[in-house]
Structure formats: C-alpha cells, structure tokens
Motif scaffolding. Structure first.
Motif, PDB file in Angstrom:
ATOM      1  N   PHE A 120       0.759  -1.131  -0.027  1.00  0.00           N
ATOM      2  CA  PHE A 120      -0.095   0.122   0.069  1.00  0.00           C
ATOM      3  C   PHE A 120       0.799   1.138  -0.013  1.00  0.00           C
ATOM      4  N   PRO A 121       1.844   1.401   0.680  1.00  0.00           N
ATOM      5  CA  PRO A 121       2.898   2.627   0.641  1.00  0.00           C
ATOM      6  C   PRO A 121       3.447   2.610  -0.611  1.00  0.00           C
ATOM      7  N   LEU A 122       3.757   1.292  -1.341  1.00  0.00           N
ATOM      8  CA  LEU A 122       4.420   1.470  -2.650  1.00  0.00           C
ATOM      9  C   LEU A 122       3.169   1.939  -3.740  1.00  0.00           C
ATOM     10  N   LEU A 123       1.919   1.674  -3.595  1.00  0.00           N
ATOM     11  CA  LEU A 123       0.997   2.471  -4.424  1.00  0.00           C
ATOM     12  C   LEU A 123       1.078   3.770  -4.156  1.00  0.00           C
ATOM     13  N   ILE A 124       0.814   4.278  -3.025  1.00  0.00           N
ATOM     14  CA  ILE A 124       0.654   5.773  -2.638  1.00  0.00           C
ATOM     15  C   ILE A 124       1.945   6.609  -3.232  1.00  0.00           C
ATOM     16  N   PHE A 125       3.038   5.871  -2.953  1.00  0.00           N
ATOM     17  CA  PHE A 125       4.471   6.313  -3.778  1.00  0.00           C
ATOM     18  C   PHE A 125       4.343   6.395  -5.070  1.00  0.00           C
ATOM     19  N   ALA A 126       3.828   5.338  -5.766  1.00  0.00           N
ATOM     20  CA  ALA A 126       3.819   5.236  -7.046  1.00  0.00           C
ATOM     21  C   ALA A 126       2.824   6.138  -7.640  1.00  0.00           C
ATOM     22  N   SER A 127       1.773   6.477  -6.928  1.00  0.00           N
ATOM     23  CA  SER A 127       0.682   7.498  -7.348  1.00  0.00           C
ATOM     24  C   SER A 127       1.309   8.967  -7.349  1.00  0.00           C
ATOM     25  N   MET A 128       1.957   9.218  -6.512  1.00  0.00           N
ATOM     26  CA  MET A 128       2.560  10.676  -6.403  1.00  0.00           C
ATOM     27  C   MET A 128       3.517  10.716  -7.435  1.00  0.00           C
ATOM     28  N   VAL A 129       4.574   9.664  -7.699  1.00  0.00           N
ATOM     29  CA  VAL A 129       5.399   9.908  -8.504  1.00  0.00           C
ATOM     30  C   VAL A 129       4.776   9.940 -10.033  1.00  0.00           C
ATOM     31  N   THR A 130       3.761   9.288 -10.269  1.00  0.00           N
ATOM     32  CA  THR A 130       2.852   9.252 -11.586  1.00  0.00           C
ATOM     33  C   THR A 130       2.233  10.611 -11.676  1.00  0.00           C
ATOM     34  N   TYR A 131       1.687  11.220 -10.679  1.00  0.00           N
ATOM     35  CA  TYR A 131       0.987  12.727 -10.906  1.00  0.00           C
ATOM     36  C   TYR A 131       2.183  13.345 -10.877  1.00  0.00           C
ATOM     37  N   ALA A 132       3.206  13.573 -10.445  1.00  0.00           N
ATOM     38  CA  ALA A 132       4.608  14.260 -10.607  1.00  0.00           C
ATOM     39  C   ALA A 132       4.865  14.421 -12.146  1.00  0.00           C
ATOM     40  N   CYS A 133       4.996  12.971 -12.445  1.00  0.00           N
ATOM     41  CA  CYS A 133       5.597  12.948 -14.044  1.00  0.00           C
ATOM     42  C   CYS A 133       4.744  13.641 -15.119  1.00  0.00           C
ATOM     43  N   CYS A 134       3.270  13.511 -14.892  1.00  0.00           N
ATOM     44  CA  CYS A 134       2.369  13.953 -15.770  1.00  0.00           C
ATOM     45  C   CYS A 134       2.423  15.736 -15.689  1.00  0.00           C
TER      46      CYS A 134
END
Length: 539
Positions: free
Chosen positions: A270-284
């Motif tokens: 679950f922390p991996l998902l949250i971290f990945a979601s933040m990185v995804t949003y930042a990348c966009c």
C-alpha cells in the motif's frame, strides 16, 4: 554459438535470412515469434544496406543462447549507424518497425565497430520441460537419500543445504519484486493517464479493466468463503468483524511510509501504491522533463525485469530443491496440500470463463457467433502460451484479432497495448484464490476486514504486476508475507511453475474479450441508430 559472415547485399540477405530462420526453428521458438524476428531482421538489414553502402561492410552474424533468450548479433566495421535517430514524422517503414520492436533491439558503437543485437524469447515449452526435469530429478534423488542416509544425516542435509538454497528464491523475489512492482505501477498508470487524456476509448478501457479485476477478486473471495463453509467452519465469527477497528487503525497508520526506502525494504504494497501514485502525478506535470524522466523509468524497469529473468532462469534448480524439501520435511504431505490447491484452482476456472461469456452476451455479442469465436480463440491462446508474455504477444494479437474477428486494426493498436499493461484478471483471480484457500485452511481470527484488505492488496499488486513470467511468484510471496505466513517460499516456487503460464492466458483472454465486447457494443449501438433512422424515414 554459431556464426556466418555475409555482405550487405541481396545474396547476403538471402543467406542470413535462411540461416537465422532455420536456427530459430531448430531452437523451437514460437512460430509467430520467428515471423516477428525475421521482420525485425529484414528492416535492420535494409537500413544497414542503405546507411553503410559506401563502406560495403562485411556483416558478422552470431546466434547465441543467453539464459531464457536467444540473441542474434550483427557486427560490422564502419561509421556509426543510429537506428532510432529519426523524427517521428519522417520515419520510413523499416524505421517504424524498429520503433515498434525497440524493446527487442540493442545497438552500440565502440572503436569503429557497430554491434546490433536482437533478443528472441525462446518457446515456453522449453521452460516447462526444464521445470519438469527439476521435479523428476528431485524424486530420483529423494529415494536414494531416504534409503541410504540416516535420519540425522537427512536432517543435516535438509537444514544445511536444501532449505538455504530454496530460500534464495524467496529472497531474490522479495529483493526484485518491490522495485519491479513500483516501476511497473508508475509506467502503467502514467501510460494509461496520458492516453486517457487524449482518447476517450482508453478511459472506457480503464474503467472496464478495474471493474473486471474487482469482479475476478470477488469471485475468488466467494469461492474462498465456500471452502471456508465446506471445511466445517462457521461464518458467524467472520461477519462479527472482531478486531476491525484495530486492524483498520493499524493499516491506516502504515499507509504513508516514514521514508521512501521503507516500502522497498519491507515490501509494503500500500505505501508502494501511494508513492507510485505521487510519482505518476508528478511525472504528468513536469512538462519538458517528462521525456528524460520516462526514459529513466523505462531503463530502470528493463534492468530489474532482466534481473527477474535471471532468477527465473534458475527456476528448475529451485523447483528441484523445493520438491526435495517438501518430500524430506513432510514425507510428501506438503505436496499433497499443493495438489489440493491446484485442483481447487483448476476446478474454479469455469467461473471466470462463464464471466467472460456473460460479458460478451451483455455487450450484444450474438449467441450464434459464440462457437465460432471460441474455435478461433483456442489456437490464439495456444500461440500466446508459447510466447508467454501478454506484452510481447501484442503485435501477434493485433494481427490475429484483425484477421479472424473482423476488428479494426487501428482500434486494436490503441486498445491491446493498454490492456496488456493494466488488464490482469488472471493475476487477480488466481492470486486472490490462492490467498483465500490458504486462509480457509487456517480460519482462526479471520475477519471481514482481513478479507477486504486482502482484496485491496491483490488489486494493487495486479495494477503493478509485471505482465511477464514471475508475476505469480511475486504475488504469492508478497501476499503471504503480508498475511504473516511463514515457509511459503516452497509454495511460491511450485505455484509459479504451475500457474505462471495459465495466469498469462487468462490475462490475454480478458484482453481479447474486452476488445470484442467493446466492438459488439458499438455495433449494437450502430444497429439501433440505423433502425431508428429507418423508422423516422418510414414515418
């Protein structure tokens, strides 16, 4: 290692084409994979012939085996040739082909020498044969050990060699599983988000895949509850929800990690998902920096995927130690539990198949066309089994669906690459069913909240699962680690071998059903509009 030298001319092309094609057939590479490899080689040869015509190079072609791949190396002296240095709108047909298969091509230039490599995944049947060889070897070794080695010697052998070697697989999967899952999450979510912004069809696919994944997990949970009841357990304590508040509080407090390294160290999904979601949003949102950042993620994903392939290359050895450990530690009782688990999962497969049929019917697919569709689907699944990766099989599936189902190629080229990344019904159904079956065997203290968190965990893992061999092992190890089940490395090894290919086939079947259902739904709408127009004209 085999090698030939040819000139970059028509005669050299014929000789090299024949040599590569015959060698790949001897290596039992899948038929469609050979066809794609020859298409890549033809394009490469044409570009080399045009770009290096003045040098008249002598091409050294070498075919070698490396772990689970076959590599074709084309080397020649002369000026550097950059295969991908073209503007997107100026690509000639050969360059477009190379761009489409860029993940299979590697090129380098050093001291006046060009090195171009084509990676070819070998047939999945060889993987199966080597795994069966490891299992057979375990039985052949077990009986002499049991006959001639004392009980104390058997225990020393088990504790000193067999268990430590088998545990290496679990440690390797945990070590590689976290970064692969994280990078896969970022790539899948970023691709889907960027394409959904431009294409309404991709947005529909995104919603469809999430709903089918949730449905697959729901079916697994229901089957698990049925097993719970069949085992003579009461569901009253389960639905009482004992300890729900404590579980919820603990889970919420662990969602946000204290630092970026903790999710990778603890394999916290679950922390991996949250971290990945933040990185995804930042990348966009990074604008002009998106392209180099995306390139870095792709390079890192390729690196860790290769490391995962290295671990899976050793799977026959790990299968040997896992089966030998199961035989020596429990006298075969552990293998009996694995067999029961396998029977349960195979007997549950009609549920997901019936779900796909109902999806087609609900979308307007005509019942009279269903037998013909199934007849055409079987050979397609057979070829996908040999290719063993839904992502690698996308070009083949595009061609097959276009020819045999009458679907528009442009629509397939938009839909299937996205579905191959995010539509992982097989992961959801099989891994959730494995987890529920294990829980049904030890129901003490299991609550409805445990099941809900387990379902969410499987959904997260499916979003970030690498759609390649190894995803089943990653899912089983991460889920059982999260459920605090010890000693499941042996099960993960066996289940990856048994269900790895099946899991991929269900994923592919889900992709095909999705595009066929969407096409049937659009045709139904067209028929309605046509009928309405005719009615208006008649009035």
């Amino acid at each position: 290692m085999k090698t030939i030298d040819v000139r970059a001319d028509t005669e050299g092309y014929r000789e090299a084409h024949s040599y590569i094609g015959n060698t790949l057939k001897q290596k039992r590479v899948a038929r469609e994979t050979i066809a794609e490899t020859m298409l890549i080689f033809e394009s490469l040869f044409y570009i080399i012939q045009k770009e290096a015509a003045e040098d008249d190079p002598l091409l050294n072609i070498v075919i070698s085996e490396y772990m689970d791949d076959i590599r074709i190396r084309i080397g020649f002296e002369g000026r550097m040739i950059d295969l991908f240095d073209y503007a997107d709108d100026d690509l000639r047909p050969e360059s477009r082909i190379l761009h489409a298969y860029a993940d299979k091509i590697d090129c380098s230039y050093y001291s006046g020498y060009n090195n171009i490599k084509i990676s070819v995944r070998r047939s999945y049947s060889r993987y199966i044969a080597s795994g069966l060889g490891g299992i057979l070897a375990a039985f052949l070794v077990y009986f002499p050990i049991r006959q001639f080695v004392s009980p104390d010697g058997q225990q020393q052998l088990l504790d000193g060699i067999i268990i430590p070697v088998a545990s290496l697989f679990g440690k390797g999967i945990l070590m590689i599983g976290a970064p692969v899952t994280f990078l896969s999450l970022v790539r899948n979510m970023t691709d889907t988000y960027m394409q959904a912004e431009r294409n309404s069809r991709v947005r529909k696919l995104q919603l469809s895949t999430i709903s089918t994944s949730v449905a697959a997990i729901g079916f697994a949970v229901i089957i698990g509850l049925l097993l719970f009841v069949i085992g003579g357990n009461s569901l009253s304590g389960f639905f009482a929800g004992e300890g729900v508040q404590d579980i919820f509080a603990d889970s919420i407090s662990q969602l946000m990690p204290e630092d970026i390294f903790t999710p990778f160290q603890d394999i916290s999904p679950f922390p991996l998902l949250i971290f990945a979601s933040m990185v995804t949003y930042a990348c966009c949102l990074v604008g002009k920096y998106y392209k180099p950042i995306r390139f870095a993620f792709d390079a890192a994903y390729a690196l860790f995927s290769r490391m995962l392939s290295m671990i899976l290359f050793m799977l026959p050895l790990f299968l040997f130690t896992a089966v030998l450990e199961a035989l020596m530690a429990a006298g075969g009782a552990y293998l009996g539990l694995i067999v029961i688990l396998v029977i349960i999962i195979f007997c549950s497969l009609p549920v997901i198949l019936l779900f796909y049929i109902l999806r087609l019917i609900a979308a307007g697919f005509r019942l009279r066309d269903l037998p013909s569709f199934i007849k055409q689907l079987i050979p397609q699944l057979g070829e996908n089994f040999m290719i063993s990766s839904a992502i690698d099989a996308v070009p083949y599936n595009v061609r097959y669906c276009s020819r045999n189902y009458g679907l528009q190629r442009s629509t397939l080229e938009e839909s299937l690459p996205v579905l191959a990344q995010i539509n992982l019904d097989g992961n959801c159904f099989i891994i959730a069913l494995i987890a529920m079956t294990l829980l049904s065997g030890n129901p003490a203290g299991v609550t409805v909240m445990d099941i809900l968190w387990l379902a969410a965990l499987v959904l997260v893992l499916s979003l970030g699962a690498p759609n390649q061999p190894g995803s089943c092992a990653i899912g089983v190890v991460v889920v059982t680690t999260y459920m605090h089940m010890d000693g499941m490395v042996t099960a993960a090894i066996m289940l990856e071998f048994i269900f790895g290919g099946l899991l991929n086939l269900i994923n592919v079947m889900g992709d095909i059903v999705t595009v066929v259902a969407m096409d049937a739904r659009e045709k139904r709408e067209e028929r309605k509009q046509t009928k309405a127009a005719q009615t208006d004209q008649a009035d």
